[in-house]
Each structure stands twice: as C-alpha cells, then as structure tokens.
Design an enzyme around this catalytic site. Structure first.
Site, PDB file in Angstrom:
ATOM      1  N   GLU F 200     -83.392  41.024 -36.610  1.00 28.57           N
ATOM      2  CA  GLU F 200     -83.419  42.349 -36.979  1.00 28.57           C
ATOM      3  C   GLU F 200     -83.343  43.223 -35.616  1.00 28.57           C
ATOM      4  OE1 GLU F 200     -84.918  45.045 -40.362  1.00 28.57           O
ATOM      5  OE2 GLU F 200     -85.856  43.222 -40.340  1.00 28.57           O
ATOM      6  N   HIS F 201     -82.117  43.404 -35.182  1.00 32.58           N
ATOM      7  CA  HIS F 201     -81.967  44.271 -34.005  1.00 32.58           C
ATOM      8  C   HIS F 201     -80.506  44.402 -33.833  1.00 32.58           C
ATOM      9  CE1 HIS F 201     -81.779  39.713 -33.006  1.00 32.58           C
ATOM     10  NE2 HIS F 201     -80.639  40.165 -32.625  1.00 32.58           N
ATOM     11  N   ALA F 202     -80.252  45.139 -32.703  1.00 29.12           N
ATOM     12  CA  ALA F 202     -78.610  45.412 -32.236  1.00 29.12           C
ATOM     13  C   ALA F 202     -78.595  45.085 -30.696  1.00 29.12           C
ATOM     14  CB  ALA F 202     -78.545  46.974 -32.371  1.00 29.12           C
ATOM     15  N   GLY F 247     -78.154  44.603 -36.902  1.00 28.26           N
ATOM     16  CA  GLY F 247     -78.009  43.261 -37.839  1.00 28.26           C
ATOM     17  C   GLY F 247     -79.269  42.652 -38.393  1.00 28.26           C
ATOM     18  N   ILE F 272     -81.916  45.742 -28.453  1.00 27.58           N
ATOM     19  CA  ILE F 272     -82.663  46.881 -29.007  1.00 27.58           C
ATOM     20  C   ILE F 272     -83.233  46.624 -30.372  1.00 27.58           C
ATOM     21  CG2 ILE F 272     -82.263  49.243 -30.090  1.00 27.58           C
ATOM     22  CD1 ILE F 272     -79.105  48.878 -28.798  1.00 27.58           C
TER      23      ILE F 272
END
Lengths: 283, 283, 283, 283, 283, 283
Positions: F200-202, F247, F272
């Site tokens: 769960e990050h960019a 995502g 991120i």
C-alpha cells in the site's frame, strides 16, 4: 518331455519331470528344478534359476542379462507365471507367488503374493483354499462385542464398543480383559504410500494386537497352513496375532494409522523375516 | 498359406484362406475361421476359437489353459488384435473390436470397442468411416435452440434454452414440442465408476431421450450401418434415440447423472441385448 | 404504554396497545401499528413503519435515514426482532418473519423466514406449530416405495426404487403411476449460489413434482395454514406440490440440480408471486 | 552371427557385426545397421530401420505393418530396447534412448530419454556418467544467495533471496546483476498435462533464464557432452541456459507455471529443433 | 456508584462497590454481586444474576426475558463482558470467562473460556499470567527424545522417536519406560465436530496419557493455579496428565483421532466434573 | 448542535458545526473535529479523536479505554461509521474509510477502505464516483491484444497473446514493446493469507508492471483523484502503474503468485508510504 521345436542350450540344467513346449528358448545359464513346466514360446534367456513345481506360461520372458545390478533372478518353488509375464531384473519371486498374465515385474515378490500390471503391484495373496464359516471384520462389525476365532490358528478378531455421540465418538478397550494381554509397548505406522507392503514377518514370542485407528489397511495372517486376509477399517475392531504367526500388512489408505500393541519390548532377535525359517519353526 | 517355420498342431482346425506366419504356434484345441491372419511368433496355445476375417498380430498370446473359470475364449469376426496383445482368460471379444498393441485383456470386449492398456480399458469405438457434416454436441452448443440431425439414422441432437442468472441457472424442455414424445417413464443413472460401460442394447419399440444433467458421459449410437459418439456434458443438450437404435453409454465422470425419458413403461421383452439379433432386425 | 424514560417524537404515530420501553428512541417518521412492543434502548430513528403485533427487541436499531436508494423500511405484522438486530436499509421484513439476536439485515426478508448472522442469511422458516406424525424425506427413505402424506394439504412425498449396482446406480419413476400426473414440461435449476433463495411463489393450476437429482436443496411447502420444510438430497425421493401451494426453494448445495416436472406448459399469468394474494385465494 | 534357429527373410539388409539370436524373426523390409544385437524370440516384422550399435532385447516386437498413418519406424543409433518391449506404430526412437522391459511405445521417443510403462511415459534421461561435485537445486537451496556452476558447460544455478513474512513471501531478482542478462522478452508456460514433455530444442544466440514460480517441473540441460537434470520447485531458484544448450522441460506438476526470460525477441530461425544439427554445431 | 443518568429499577439488588455507568438500564430481576462494573448504555433487562468482580462492558445486552426454556442467566465471578456483547438466553457464564467485544452468546460458557463471534465460539482459555520457560509441543518437537516439564504441576510433554521411511513412518512408546505407567485401558475419541469441546473434568486417581494419532486437537491442563494449552498434532508427541489435573480437550480437527491410555479401569465415581469441587480438592 | 438528551462530558472538545444526537454519550477524552455528526445512542466513551467531516452512526461504540496496548484511537477525516459499529482498540481509521453497519473493528483501517464483518475484513475501496467507459480485466479479456486506458491517470491494462495448446499453454510479453519499459528488476509475491493487504504505497520514479501468474489478486490504483480496482486472475493480463500511482494489493487467493517488473533497482527512499504525502506530491 522337451518339444522338438524348443531350443535348449546344452549348458542348461533341467530337472526331472520338466516339460518344455514348442518355440521355447532356454539359455545356457538356466537351472530348472523338478517338474517345471515351460509354455510355448517362453524365452528363458537367463541367467535364472527356477524352483520345483513352478510354471512358466506361454510367451513369458525371463531375461536378466541386461541388468548389471548384481544378484540373481530366482523363481522359487510352486510359483505360477501366467502367459506373457516379463521379468528382466535380478529379483526373487518367492514360493507360492502368482504372476498374472502380461505382468512386468520390477521388484522382488513375497511368498504367496499375487501381482499384476505394468509395473507389477501386489493385488492380493493366495489364501487358504477351504475357508469354513469364520469371522471377518465385516461380519464381526454387526456381531456383539467380544472375540471371534478365524481360520488361522490362534488369530482372533475383536469387536469393541463404539459409542456414537453428536459431540464425537468413542471406542474403548481394556488390557487383560478385551485385549488378550498387557502391552509393554505400542507403535504406530502412518504415512504409508498406498500400494506399499509394510511388514512381512513373524515373531518368536511377541504377541501383537492391531487396530487401524484411521483410514484402512489389510492384514494377511498365516499359520503356515491357512492364510486369511483381514480388512481393518474401523477403530472399534482389533486383530490379535499370537506368537509364531506370519503377518503381512498392505493396502494402506493414504490416511491410515495402524496402532499396534506388543506384549514385549523391542528385540530384533525376536523377529523371523525368512518365510522358510518360519515354516520350519511352525512344524 | 502356413509358413514352414510355424508349428501347427495337427488337431487344430484351420479355415479357408488363413495365413500363419513364421514362428507362430497353434495348439490342438484351436479353431480358426476363414481368412484369419496370424502374425509371426503369435502363440495360440488355446483353447480358443477365432472368427472369420480376424487378425492376430505378431507376438500375440491367446492362452486360456490356466483359466479354470469355465467358458470359452472366443474372438468373433472382423476383430483386430495388434502386436503383442495378451489374452489369458476365457472371455469373448465381439465383432469389429480392435485390441491395441501390448494390451492385456481381462474381461470381455463389446462389439466395435477399441481397448488398450494393462489391464485393458475401453478407449473408444470404431466409428463410421465417412462422417458427413453433421451435428455434434460441441457445435450444437453454439447453434440456435432446436433439433439437429446426425449421421445415425433417426438420431437427433436437441439444443434447449439455457437461462443464466446470478441467482442460479435454468433449462427447460417441453414434451411433444422440444422433446419428440410424451414420456411414460423417466430413469436416472448415477454413481457410475469412471471407466465402466453401462448399458449396451437397443429397444424394439421404446424411444429414449437422454440428458446428462450433471457431469458428463458419452453415448455411442449405432443404426447398424453408421456409428457416432456423442459427449453429453451440458444440461441443455439432449440426444434422441428412436426405436431400433443400438446405444452404448460410457466414460461417465464420477459425478455424472444421466436422465433418460422413455416413451414406454418398462418391459424386459422389449430389450435387444444381442448385437447380432439387432443387426438382423435392422435389415 | 410509553415509558417516561423513552424519547418519542411527537410526529411519530403510535398505534393502540403499543408498549415502548425505557431508553428507546422513536423518530418522527415512525409509524407503529397496534400492539407493537419496543424493547429497552431500541433506536427507531426511522423512517420506518412497523405492523401490528410485531416486537422490536432490546437494543435494536432501525435507521433507514442513511439509505438513499428510495423505498421504505417496512416491518410487516407479526414480526419478531430479537435483541440487538440492526436494519439500516429500506427493506421489507414480511409477515411472520423472525430476526434473530444480533442480526444485521441488508435485504428484504420473505414471509415466515428466520434470518440470522452478519449479514443476515435465511436459516429456516417458522413452521407449523403442531406437526402430527407425518412423512419426511429422512423417514421416508427407510419406508417402502410409495407415496406418503405430509402436514401440508395435498403435498405428498414419494419414494422411488433405488437399484444399487457395482456398475452404477439407477432410480426410476413412472408418470401417471408413481408420479401423480403426466408432465407437459420439465425444467432444471442448477448453479445456484449456496445461500440463495430461488423461487417463492404458488401456481393457480399447475402441479409440480420436484426431485433433487444431484446435491441437495430444501423446499418449504405452505398451504396457508401449515408449513413444512423438506430436505431433498436423494435422486429417489420426489415431492409433489399440487396447485395453490406456496413453495420456497433454498439451501441449494453448490452442486445441486433440481429437476421439476410440471403438469402444464409455461404461462406467466399462472404464477402467484404475492403471498397476501395467495392467502386470499386459499380462503 | 546369425543363430541357425532364427528366421531371417532374404530381403532383409543386415549390417556388419550384427548378432541375431535363436527364435528371432526378421521380415523382408528390415534394415539393421552395424553391430545391432537382436535377442532370442525378438520379432522384427517390419518395416523398420535400426541404427548402429542398438540392442533389441528378448521377445521385443517391432511390427508397424498395421499402422497406416505413414512415416517409418526408425530406431536410431545407441538405442537399447530391453526384453519384451513392443512398438507397433511408425515412430522414431532417437539416439541414446532406453526402452525399459515390457514397455509399449505409442509415440516418438526423444534423444537420451528413458521410457517405461503401457503406454510408454518418459521417466528420465540417461545422464552424464561422471558427475563431479556440482550444484543442484536441492543443495543450492541451503547455500547462500548467488550463482553456482553445474556439470553442463555454461549452465548455472541461481539462488535468490526469499523473504518470508507472515503477510506473504517475496523473492526478487535484478537483471544484469543476479540474472546474467537484460531480457527482451518473457514467456510463461502453464496448464501442462503432467507427464507431457514441453520444449526440446536449443537456441543459436538466445540465452534463457528459467524460474518455476508455482508448482514444479524438471529441466534437462545438455551441452552435447554432459547432461544433467534439474528439478525446479521454488520461486527463488533460477536456471541459466546459455546459447547453444539443448534443453528439455518435463515432469510439470499440474499447477506448474514456468517463467522464462529470454535475451532476444522471438525469431523462429533461431531455434535448433534437430538434435543431430545441435551436436554438429556444438563441435 | 450509580450514575444519575442510569436507570436502575428499585427491585434490583445491587452489591457493595458496584459501578453503574450513564445510560445503563438495570431491570427488576437483576442481582449484582459486589464490585460489579456496568458500562455505559448496557442493558441489563434481566432476569440475571452477576457475580462479584465481574464487568459488563459498554452497550452489552443481558436480556433473558424472552427465553422461556427455564433456568437462569448467571454470570459468575470474575467474568469480563467486553463492549457490545449480547446474551439473551438462560445460560451460565462460568468464573473467569471472557466474552469478547460484539459476541452473541447462545450456550453456557465454561470456566476461564474465552468466547468470540456470532454465535460465540470458544477461541481459547485465559492461561496462567506468568509462563516461565517451559516445554510446548512445538519446541519439544525439535528437542531430543524424552520427557519435559510444563508450567502445570506434574504435567509432562513426551517426545517419542519418529522413524521416517519411504515405505511409511513409525513411532513407538514403551510402557513404564517412555510412558510413565502401565495402562489398564485405552480409549479413542474421533469424529468430533470442529469447534466442539469434548471432555472437561479431572480424575481423582487415574493418570492419563494423550496422543493425537491423526489430525490435531488442543488440550488445556489446569492444576488449579496454572493453566496451559497444548496443541497436539503429531503422533510422536504425548501429554501426561497426573491425577487431580483439570483437563479440557477442544479444537479437534475433523479428522482427529485422540488416543488416551488410562492407568485404571473405568470408574464413573472417579471423575470430578465440577470445577469448584476440583479447586477445593486441589487445596 | 448538541441534543439536550445527549450526555457530553465537559472535558470533551467539540469542533465547530458538530451535531450530536439524542442518547449519545461523549466521554472526557474525546476530541471531535469540525462538522462531525454523532448519531443517536452512540457511545463515544473514548479516549478517541475524530477528524473533520466524519460521521458516527447510531449505536456505534468507540471505547478504547480497555485497550492497554497504548497508542490512540483515531478516526481521520471523511470517515463514515454506519450504525452499530464497534471499535474498542487503539487503531487508526484512515481518511475516507467506510465502516459498514455492525462491524467490529480490531485493526487499523487504511485510506478509503471499506470494512465489514465481525471481525472487520476489508471488502473493497471507495472508488471514483464517475467511471467513464474504461477497460477492466474482464472486458479486456475479450478484446484484442494491446493496451487499454483506465479511469486512473496513466494506468493501462495490457492484453497479451494466450496460446492454448493440448500440450500446455503459453503467454508472452516483449519489453519496450508490449510492456512499456525495460525492467531492471522483477519480484514475486506468494503465500499470502487470503484476506491480507500486502503493499500500500506509491513510488516516486519507479514504474511497475503487474501480472498475476497463478491464482488471483486485486489491485487498487489511485491517482489522488480517481481510484479503480482491478481483479488480476489471468497470466495474459498485465497492469501498468506509472510512477506516482498509489497502489493497494489485496484479496490474494491462497495460491496466488504476483509477478512484478520494476523499472528501477530497489531504493527504499523511492517509496511513499504515507497517503497524505502522496496526495501532496500529486498536487
């Protein structure tokens, strides 16, 4: 009686009373016992050694020449090879075995076993010819709790209480009461690949009591004269094998757990692993 | 034409036009019909009986001598045994069957069946040589709802509506409309072991309509001249068999349920179970 | 009888004989019928409408204000909401339903249904209070072949022959004999998601005969007075529903195939889909 | 050296140094290369063609006469047919293959393959005789992350990090670092029936890197001199095949997914599908 | 300490030191022991009886009024009901139990049990706070063969040999050696539905030895002071429970078979089924 | 606007524009942001902190007082708690999340997640309100090979060739052609427990390309304005995520293997992990 159309190497040794049919080929390193019958077109290229009273069916092939792993190809006494069986490895087929038509044998075959298929698998044992009215697990299951004799000397089938309950089921046995002896030891066999034979021996003094607590397996019990096969598939059924009983365990289901109580602590000298020795002790 | 290198017992009976190749062995209790061809090294130890126009390939073994179950080993007409097939039991191989190379046959083989493996399993049926553009369940599935002819006289494939719905699916048939008759009876076949053939017969007057409502099975339909195999695997496909159609059902999946509507109440006299009788009635 | 510790909006309309317990909150857009009982701490934020003789248990929440999909939250008559149930959508809970403790209701609840869980699932139906000694599939299975009455008027359970065979099993029924009518139509329902209700209606003139040919499903039959639930899980058991019987089918196993014979061709005008209309016709 | 008890058709062509044993039958359309050994009772009905230094065991059957599909029955050089093998179809058995006793061959056999059973299945490959201490996936799994040489020239086994985590596992590779090249292309193979061989070829210039990301499969790598088999069953193990390596992929588990990185875009001209051509290029 | 915003019926009996929070409702047939804490908004409609030192969390519902089956709703001492739990049946929640947030309790809860879910399932037991470095099955599995103490007085974990073999596995135990006593009796428990607790009692004089021979189950052993939970999932691990040990068996897998050896023949007078009596005997 | 029938502790801090309904309880350690709406009967015992524009539905319980693990109970901005939700642990419910009716929350809830059940499970994400006609894996599967835009900026769905073959299936992709970049790295995720969110990050600069090569998983892609969820369940479908795309990967099937190609070598500074930071960078 050797057919004029058979081809027998002069170096081969042929016992008394043998019959060799048309088209058969017998190589130089072949030894036939007495009363061996060789069917038409059978190819005993050898090297091999065939015991008294055995039969080699039409078109069978015994050809261990290409197998360089050592040992000998031995067919013991009273063996039947039906038509078209092939043995190309240096294995032993033990006394009383029956090799079904078209079978390809890759491993040794134990006494009285019946094998079939390509590759050969044990599908049963040649049992006693006459089986008087005796207990079997299936008929026992509907009988009352207690012990029932079988056709095999001293071997008994035992029916235990089975208490069914919505919260789970229960079965129970009492040593020296419903189980014929006090155990010194238990062991469990599990995780057996399906077709595998596990255990094939007798004990000199140790008594055993077998319960298949999960799944199923088959036990062949043999007193040297009578043989009987028992399917154990119920935690409330036990099989008692007294000392000097030849026992075979096989046809394990994948999930089988066989619980065995033994009347003695483990002693390797106490095992009889050779069937001929067992027969001698029995007599 | 018998090869000088073949070994034929004088008691054997050999029909007209037979060919027997080098190395073949023919025992005393063997009866060959007309135009039978026996390949090199084939061992017909017997006792056995082989019908007209059949072929026994190289190295085949027909040796029922050790089978004491009674009956006869019979190979009917137009049968093909390919190289290396073994039959050592007293079974019947019916007309038009084909035994593939290396097969070990343990049970009787029905008309036109193709068998292979050790032990032999039915893998198919010898179908009509020329199959004009006809309906099959697979192509029918994409056609519109309705009835489609097949290569077998009077046999039709039926496509029913299939209403898909998130809450469950539905299919529907109407008697005397989309199903060609009004049923007097239904029956269902289920719990069939996978490779087993179930049903092999014709009806004198009864019409049948077959739907595989769960799982799948195969149906061979035969009008005496043409044969075709239909895989039924969809609850919205039906197969209509008029009276005097020979039908075979096999290749059931373990979960198959075959629903059959019949135009008549059950009458055992109405069944034709012998293929020769069926052929006679058809002509 | 409104507890002084309850908080009732003056805009709410409260029927005769209602009981509202301490701590309850009744919003402005709430309409209670007669003899509604509202338990302690229940939050009827509304808008909602509760029918006569219904009960809202302690701590229940009826709050459709956040549901913007339109429609109304309607609790019909004789409904029981047990303690801690939550309904936050504009659904209808139909007459006679029972919402079990702690349930979270997301969809409309059909007549007499019992729902439980989070989210709510239909777990049963409130059946006839007095069930005289009648047939059920389970007891029928051990009875002889034939037809047996049930507690529901005209509904009969049918036991067909079930022929077990190593080669596969067979069951058979005869129309106008063991099945009470000649069918004009069959249909099959399959691929139903497990918990889904499929079919909830009566027919004006059409008779139906239901057989679950694979897997299992449950059928509730209701004559307007008595209701009974039948688990169909056997291809040799059929259930006959005469015309004017309310029927519900649910609890399909994933692999269920329900075969239905109908005495008439399809006619949509022949369906009764409204339970109130059904009750009127029955009387 | 032809046994006087063999039956050889004068039209057959027999190479130098051949040995033909008693009872063997050689048909007119048979061509034997040099140093071919034919065992007792072998039936080479033909038509067939057998390469130099091959062996046909006792009772083998080579009889393609009934197979009308066209082509030829070819046994290449250095092939071993053990006793009782049957080939009745027009297939090619490639150089170095070994056909085990009793096998029934229905499809062509690739170079160096070992086949057994009825029908024949590939059970392995005849690997390099001398295998010095080299890496295998099993031993590699316990080694540190990195690349390890194998007995096959240029082929390396690669161990990647495998980060285990309660939330799921992770493995990672870096191109031009832990993977020896930058890929131009990936492809995945999946849904392979269990025993099926998929891929048997070399590449002229393309390098490949194989990872079995789910399930397992086996890869045989062959540099023309040494062969080794690798079981890939772990997403953190990769196998590098440089250009001009003959590779075979087989023994896929039903759920296997094999991911392949290739150093070049696809170019069909770049594949070498003929083992003889591969050997020539290698030298 | 009763909040002025709580609504307490004067008929309710409230013990010393109780705390009743804002918004709570306490009915007339409620009896609170000493030091009971009732959280905000909790609805104790009653009738119910709550023991000393128990806690009823925010929003809990205790409402047995609609349960007409008789009996009483009893919360014993030291019970914790976390926020949002609902109990609407006349059950007993025994001492030391913990009802997790949001649970809907439908059946009585045994001592020290932890329950959760809708409906409530036992998920564990409140174990001893301080667990010094002791043996557990998991750590024992990697230790050497032998017996290891646990945190519970007299209870030992036993590691038996486990002989792995391609032909099947074996484990073995010797009575009076690796098993601490000679058994008079064995029993087996099997076919237990998953979440069901089976057995919750102590013995006055009988020692027990437990082996889960197939599948898995959990055993909680309790000496009155310390409690520990043991997952038995391996046929080579045994758990010894001396006399006067409280034992609970639960979390049976569907395929679990628990084998128990007992040092005495069965005697119902020898069982202690009441936890309070057990605690008294222990002290 | 605080209802006079609510009970609000003076120590609580209440933001501008808050609405607190009748029967609600607000504890001293509660901090409400601006425009928070608290429904009737809700119990905010605290300590807790609720962000601007969030809604707490009727009957909800926020009671972290019994959780002694430390931390805070934080409800971020724009969160909706529907009626009857319970949170009794010191977790964070992130911005935009929606807690469905009756949920019991035990773990922190990520941004825009929708959770339901007891205990709470992530069931989805609040997606973009307006979804113009865009590609989804399901519709793409029937389209031609190529790349298709989605509602999320720069994110594309890719359809690769899928070559079906009786010998096994194949799919293929070419870097810099059908895959938008040349990878520097691949990684695979596997063995993920079913309901678990993984990732769960960019990324600041790294592009990713995702293929679920076995089993299935879902990916939520978010450009800060639009969000869309993609079910990946086919080895011939890829999803391209450009740099600066948030995502989420979840709903892994037990057998899922997710293959990811990345345009850069690993660099932890490039991730991120904070959604607020992502939003800031995006604007």
């Amino acid at each position: 009686m050797i057919s004029p159309h058979a081809c027998v190497d002069p170096a081969a040794r042929i016992g008394a009373g043998c019959q060799i049919a048309a088209g058969a080929v017998i190589g130089p390193e072949v030894l036939l016992g007495d009363n061996v019958r060789v069917g038409p077109g059978a190819l005993l290229t050898g090297p091999c050694c065939i015991g008294n009273d055995s039969t080699v069916g039409a078109g069978c092939i015994l050809d261990a020449g290409a197998d360089t792993t050592g040992g000998e190809l031995v067919i013991e006494t009273d063996v039947q090879l039906l038509a078209g069986a092939t043995i190309a490895t240096r294995v032993t087929v033990a006394r009383g075995a029956r090799i079904m038509a078209g079978t390809v044998v890759l491993r040794s075959v134990p006494p009285h076993a019946i094998v079939a298929g390509n590759p050969a698998q044990i599908t049963g044992y040649t049992l006693s010819a006459d089986r008087p009215e005796a207990a079997s697990p299936a008929t026992t299951r509907e009988r009352e709790i207690g012990a029932y004799p079988t056709t095999v000397r001293g071997v008994t089938l035992h029916r235990f209480p089975r208490i069914l309950d919505l919260r789970g089921n229960l079965t129970v046995g009492e040593f020296d009461r419903s189980v014929p002896f006090e155990p010194k030891r238990y062991f469990m066999v599990f995780g057996v690949p399906n077709a595998e034979v596990r255990g094939e021996h007798a004990h000199r003094t140790c008594k055993q009591f077998l319960i298949c607590v999960h799944g199923s397996c088959s036990v062949v019990a043999d007193d040297g004269v009578n043989r009987e096969e028992f399917l154990l598939d119920d935690a409330a059924t036990g099989l008692y094998l007294p000392a000097l009983t030849w026992g075979v365990q096989y046809k394990y289901s994948r999930d089988a757990v066989l619980l065995v109580f033994a009347s003695e602590y483990y002693d390797s000298a106490e095992y009889i692993r050779d069937y001929a020795e067992f027969l001698a002790l029995r007599q």
